[in-house]
Design a protein around this motif. Structure first.
Motif, mmCIF file in Angstrom:
data_model
loop_
_atom_site.group_PDB
_atom_site.id
_atom_site.type_symbol
_atom_site.label_atom_id
_atom_site.label_comp_id
_atom_site.label_asym_id
_atom_site.label_seq_id
_atom_site.Cartn_x
_atom_site.Cartn_y
_atom_site.Cartn_z
ATOM 1 N N THR A 39 0.840 -1.210 0.000
ATOM 2 C CA THR A 39 0.000 0.000 0.000
ATOM 3 C C THR A 39 0.872 1.257 0.000
ATOM 4 O OG1 THR A 39 -1.541 -1.240 1.377
ATOM 5 C CG2 THR A 39 -1.965 1.105 1.167
ATOM 6 N N LEU A 40 1.910 1.233 0.838
ATOM 7 C CA LEU A 40 2.817 2.386 0.920
ATOM 8 C C LEU A 40 3.521 2.639 -0.415
ATOM 9 C CD1 LEU A 40 4.199 4.500 2.808
ATOM 10 C CD2 LEU A 40 5.980 2.807 3.211
ATOM 11 N N TYR A 41 3.943 1.561 -1.082
ATOM 12 C CA TYR A 41 4.663 1.689 -2.350
ATOM 13 C C TYR A 41 3.787 2.353 -3.416
ATOM 14 C CZ TYR A 41 7.147 0.341 -6.619
ATOM 15 O OH TYR A 41 7.791 0.360 -7.824
ATOM 16 N N ILE A 104 -0.200 -7.677 -12.935
ATOM 17 C CA ILE A 104 0.054 -6.415 -13.649
ATOM 18 C C ILE A 104 -1.059 -5.400 -13.392
ATOM 19 C CG2 ILE A 104 0.321 -5.371 -15.941
ATOM 20 C CD1 ILE A 104 1.571 -8.076 -16.826
ATOM 21 N N VAL A 105 -2.317 -5.887 -13.444
ATOM 22 C CA VAL A 105 -3.467 -4.980 -13.308
ATOM 23 C C VAL A 105 -3.584 -4.437 -11.876
ATOM 24 C CG1 VAL A 105 -6.005 -4.930 -13.351
ATOM 25 C CG2 VAL A 105 -4.758 -6.004 -15.215
ATOM 26 N N SER A 106 -3.158 -5.251 -10.896
ATOM 27 C CA SER A 106 -3.382 -4.858 -9.496
ATOM 28 C C SER A 106 -2.646 -3.571 -9.110
ATOM 29 C CB SER A 106 -2.998 -5.999 -8.560
ATOM 30 O OG SER A 106 -1.679 -6.385 -8.796
ATOM 31 N N GLY A 107 -1.472 -3.319 -9.706
ATOM 32 C CA GLY A 107 -0.724 -2.090 -9.389
ATOM 33 C C GLY A 107 -1.557 -0.833 -9.639
ATOM 34 N N PRO A 108 -2.036 -0.633 -10.884
ATOM 35 C CA PRO A 108 -2.877 0.541 -11.146
ATOM 36 C C PRO A 108 -4.159 0.563 -10.303
ATOM 37 C CG PRO A 108 -2.116 -0.409 -13.206
ATOM 38 C CD PRO A 108 -1.669 -1.326 -12.120
ATOM 39 N N VAL A 112 -5.235 3.687 -7.849
ATOM 40 C CA VAL A 112 -6.443 4.538 -7.945
ATOM 41 C C VAL A 112 -7.316 4.422 -6.688
ATOM 42 C CG1 VAL A 112 -6.534 4.622 -10.465
ATOM 43 C CG2 VAL A 112 -7.757 2.801 -9.266
ATOM 44 N N GLY A 113 -6.890 3.622 -5.733
ATOM 45 C CA GLY A 113 -7.571 3.632 -4.440
ATOM 46 C C GLY A 113 -8.289 2.359 -4.030
ATOM 47 N N TYR A 114 -8.301 1.342 -4.873
ATOM 48 C CA TYR A 114 -8.957 0.079 -4.495
ATOM 49 C C TYR A 114 -7.964 -0.758 -3.670
ATOM 50 C CZ TYR A 114 -12.390 1.353 -8.051
ATOM 51 O OH TYR A 114 -13.338 2.006 -8.785
ATOM 52 N N THR A 115 -7.916 -0.518 -2.374
ATOM 53 C CA THR A 115 -6.871 -1.145 -1.546
ATOM 54 C C THR A 115 -7.035 -2.655 -1.392
ATOM 55 O OG1 THR A 115 -8.136 -0.399 0.358
ATOM 56 C CG2 THR A 115 -6.172 0.877 -0.229
ATOM 57 N N PHE A 116 -8.254 -3.175 -1.677
ATOM 58 C CA PHE A 116 -8.448 -4.626 -1.632
ATOM 59 C C PHE A 116 -7.491 -5.337 -2.594
ATOM 60 C CE2 PHE A 116 -10.454 -8.253 -3.826
ATOM 61 C CZ PHE A 116 -10.506 -9.146 -2.765
ATOM 62 N N TRP A 117 -7.130 -4.624 -3.666
ATOM 63 C CA TRP A 117 -6.254 -5.218 -4.688
ATOM 64 C C TRP A 117 -4.836 -5.492 -4.183
ATOM 65 C CZ3 TRP A 117 -7.125 -6.937 -9.719
ATOM 66 C CH2 TRP A 117 -8.447 -6.826 -10.147
#
Lengths: 155, 160
Positions: A39-41, A104-108, A112-117
């Protein structure tokens, strides 16, 4: 299959293990393996900036091109393996492709704020590493100690 | 990998120019990679040492761990794809199969040593720099040899 091909395939599997190993070390060194570190990264905090859109693209673009190619090339050697192993390899390769896409998709998505990812990222990365190593070891086994035969493929 | 199954590779109107083009690109990539590495990290002991460990007298900062890890990660990918394709073509067109096995073994092993030795040089010290240079030149030289030999077998020397 001629021994020169088997030699090249065996070394390719070793390269694949090195690639996965360096990816794991890079992930640990740059991001970290805890949900807080991920999350921090991506989102940053008061002291450090999060990942920019350019930074996200800079990582995602080469990985989109490379991961599909890497998994396809690694997986297609299982076409020459015995039929039983081939059936397992199909499931393994499809799972690897899905894990790579989610990774790959989880980074973006986190950015954008979906922390569940964050959990999707960690899970997908773990699956990618474990199954990637398993597939590379299987190919190393079939190229070095077992028969890889194009005859089986043509049947 | 369709070329592994075609019998008369030299007379195949599509595969011969395709493989020749690919081999030319691969050869160019290998030569360009030598110049890139020379500029990026250096290809002599002193420059490499300055890049990896820095130099207080000349105010040179050492490269970061991320730099080395990213360099190794991307290098492994390009090496594995290039060497696999090159080895597959060379094994197919070289009429001396035992020589092909030996050359492929040397080049691939040197490629793996290149990765391992650069990591060891960064984490363990300068004792691994000369072995890394030897591995670097061995796999580049060997891969260039495979590309040139394949081009010759494919276009000049003999029917395959």
């Amino acid at each position: 299959m001629h021994s020169a091909y088997r030699t090249a395939i065996g070394y390719f599997a070793v390269f694949a293990l090195l690639l996965l190993g360096s990816g794991a070390v890079l992930f640990f060194s740059k991001i970290g393996y805890s949900s807080e570190a991920v999350t921090l990264y991506y989102l940053g905090n008061d002291e450090s900036a999060g990942k920019s859109a350019y930074g996200l693209l800079e990582t995602a673009v080469p990985h989109l091109g490379a991961m599909g190619l890497f998994i396809m090339v690694l997986g297609h050697f299982m076409l020459f393996a015995p039929n039983k192993a081939k059936r397992s390899a199909i499931k393994l390769t499809v799972t690897l492709l899905i894990a790579a896409a989610l990774d790959i998709v989880s980074g973006p998505m986190i950015a954008v704020g979906y922390t569940f990812w964050v959990w999707v990222k960690l899970g997908a990365f773990a699956v990618l590493m474990l199954l990637g190593v398993l597939l590379a070891l299987l190919i190393l086994y079939f190229s070095s100690w077992h028969s890889l035969s194009p005859q089986r493929h043509r049947r | 990998m369709r070329f592994t199954l075609i019998k008369e590779l030299r007379s195949d109107a599509l595969m011969r120019p395709l493989l020749s083009g690919m081999l030319l690109f691969t050869g160019s990539f290998l030569v360009a990679d030598i110049f890139l590495k020379r500029d990026h990290i250096g290809l002599d002991f002193a420059t490499l040492s300055n890049t990896l460990y820095g130099n207080e007298e000349e105010f040179i900062e050492p490269v970061t761990e991320h730099f080395i890890l990213e360099l190794l990660h991307s290098d492994i990918f390009f090496m594995m794809m290039t060497l696999l394709t090159l080895a597959a073509v060379y094994a197919r067109v070289c009429p001396l199969k035992r020589v092909a096995v030996v050359v492929i073994n040397i080049v691939m092993a040197a490629g793996i040593a290149d990765i391992v030795l650069l990591a060891l040089a960064y984490y363990r010290g300068g004792g691994y720099l000369m072995p890394w240079l030897a591995a670097f030149w061995t796999w580049h030289g060997g891969a260039l040899f495979m590309a040139c030999a394949s081009l010759l077998y494919l276009n000049v020397l003999r029917r395959i």
